[in-house]
Write a protein that holds these residues in place. Structure first.
Motif, PDB file in Angstrom:
ATOM      1  N   CYS A   1      -8.003   2.316   5.711  1.00  0.00           N
ATOM      2  CA  CYS A   1      -6.962   2.905   4.865  1.00  0.00           C
ATOM      3  C   CYS A   1      -7.533   3.136   3.469  1.00  0.00           C
TER       4      CYS A   1
ATOM      5  N   CYS B   1       0.848  -1.193   0.000  1.00  0.00           N
ATOM      6  CA  CYS B   1       0.000   0.000   0.000  1.00  0.00           C
ATOM      7  C   CYS B   1       0.885   1.244   0.000  1.00  0.00           C
TER       8      CYS B   1
ATOM      9  N   CYS C   1       0.056   2.976   3.777  1.00  0.00           N
ATOM     10  CA  CYS C   1       0.397   2.362   5.067  1.00  0.00           C
ATOM     11  C   CYS C   1       1.452   1.264   4.944  1.00  0.00           C
TER      12      CYS C   1
HETATM   13 ZN   LIG Z   1      -3.022   0.943   3.339  1.00  0.00          ZN
END
Ligand SMILES: [Zn+2]
Length: 270
Positions: free
Chosen positions: A159, A129, A132
């Motif tokens: 997220c 990602c 994150c």
């Molecule tokens: Zn993420």
């Protein structure tokens, strides 16, 4: 070839540190197509411009749709590790090779059993990602793209980031950790063995130059490379054939090894 291989085997057994650097040639026998050179997929089938960091940032949806096609072309016919990967894992187990640094993102060294591995260009089987850094399997990310959900989104609750392949994209710097490890390993080694890399892309271009200045350089490649003139040993041929021959020569140098056991059998029992 035989004489070079036998001499190199002696050098490797006596060396304090041996690092291996591999490129696309190491995976050729596994069905992974090469990017550059004759039959390379850049230019003939895919345009490099579509896989740059800039494209990903500008157009993540289009990037992932193209990446899906590239991924299928790259890894669709892969048959698993070949004799070259297995030979290097076996040389590590014998205590002859200390580490493998690879330019490949196919994960085949790990699959073959190499323990100390530096993946300079990342691992294509993983996606992360952008927000994150949560890591997921690229197969899952590609499943989302196939279902029309591109760019694939991060599965982490709350997220809102999207995923990217965990590989170094064109126009992007190498990971400093991977680059630092590669430099340090090459620096600590008496011998750098380069397998199936044309050594035209950094840092694979400069590591052999430094290695040749400090210690010995061995080149295993099907074709002539840019650094042959610096090498102490040059062995031509498919790595899936030349590396098993090297393993046999190394075993012949090591007292107590079962010489009669062929490389093929030796690697199969692992
Ligand atoms: Zn993420």
């Amino acid at each position: 070839m035989d004489e070079q291989v036998a001499e190199l085997a002696e050098t490797l057994v006596e060396a304090d540190g041996v690092t291996v650097l591999t490129g696309a040639g190491a995976s050729a026998a596994s069905g992974v197509p090469t990017f550059r050179g004759d039959g390379g997929i850049w230019g003939s089938e895919f345009a490099v411009e579509n896989f740059t960091l800039d494209r990903f940032e500008r157009d993540p949806r289009g990037f992932w749709e193209d990446r899906l096609e590239l991924h299928d072309r790259m890894f669709g016919d892969v048959s698993g590790p070949n004799e070259a990967h297995r030979a290097l894992a076996w040389l590590e187990e014998l205590g002859v090779v200390d580490a493998v640094v690879t330019q490949n993102t196919d994960g085949l060294h790990r699959e073959a059993g190499t323990q100390r591995l530096v993946e300079l260009h990342g691992d294509a089987s993983r996606s992360v990602c952008v927000e994150c850094e949560n890591a997921v399997s690229t197969e899952d990310a590609l499943a989302a793209v196939r279902a029309g959900d591109a760019p694939p989104s991060c599965p982490e609750f709350g997220c809102e980031g999207h995923l990217r392949p965990d590989v170094v994209l064109y126009g992007e710097d190498l990971s400093e950790a991977a680059y630092g490890s590669a430099r340090r390993l090459a620096w600590e080694s008496d011998v750098l063995l380069v397998v199936g890399s044309s050594m035209t892309v950094e840092p694979a271009a400069s590591l052999p130059v430094e290695a040749a200045e400090r210690g010995e350089l061995a080149v295993f490649d099907a074709a002539e490379t840019a650094k042959d003139h610096l090498a102490d040993y040059v062995v031509r041929g498919d790595a899936a054939e030349t590396l098993p021959a090297l393993v046999e020569a190394v075993q012949a140098q090591m007292p107590g090894m079962e010489k009669a056991r062929s490389t093929r059998e030796a690697t199969r029992v692992r």
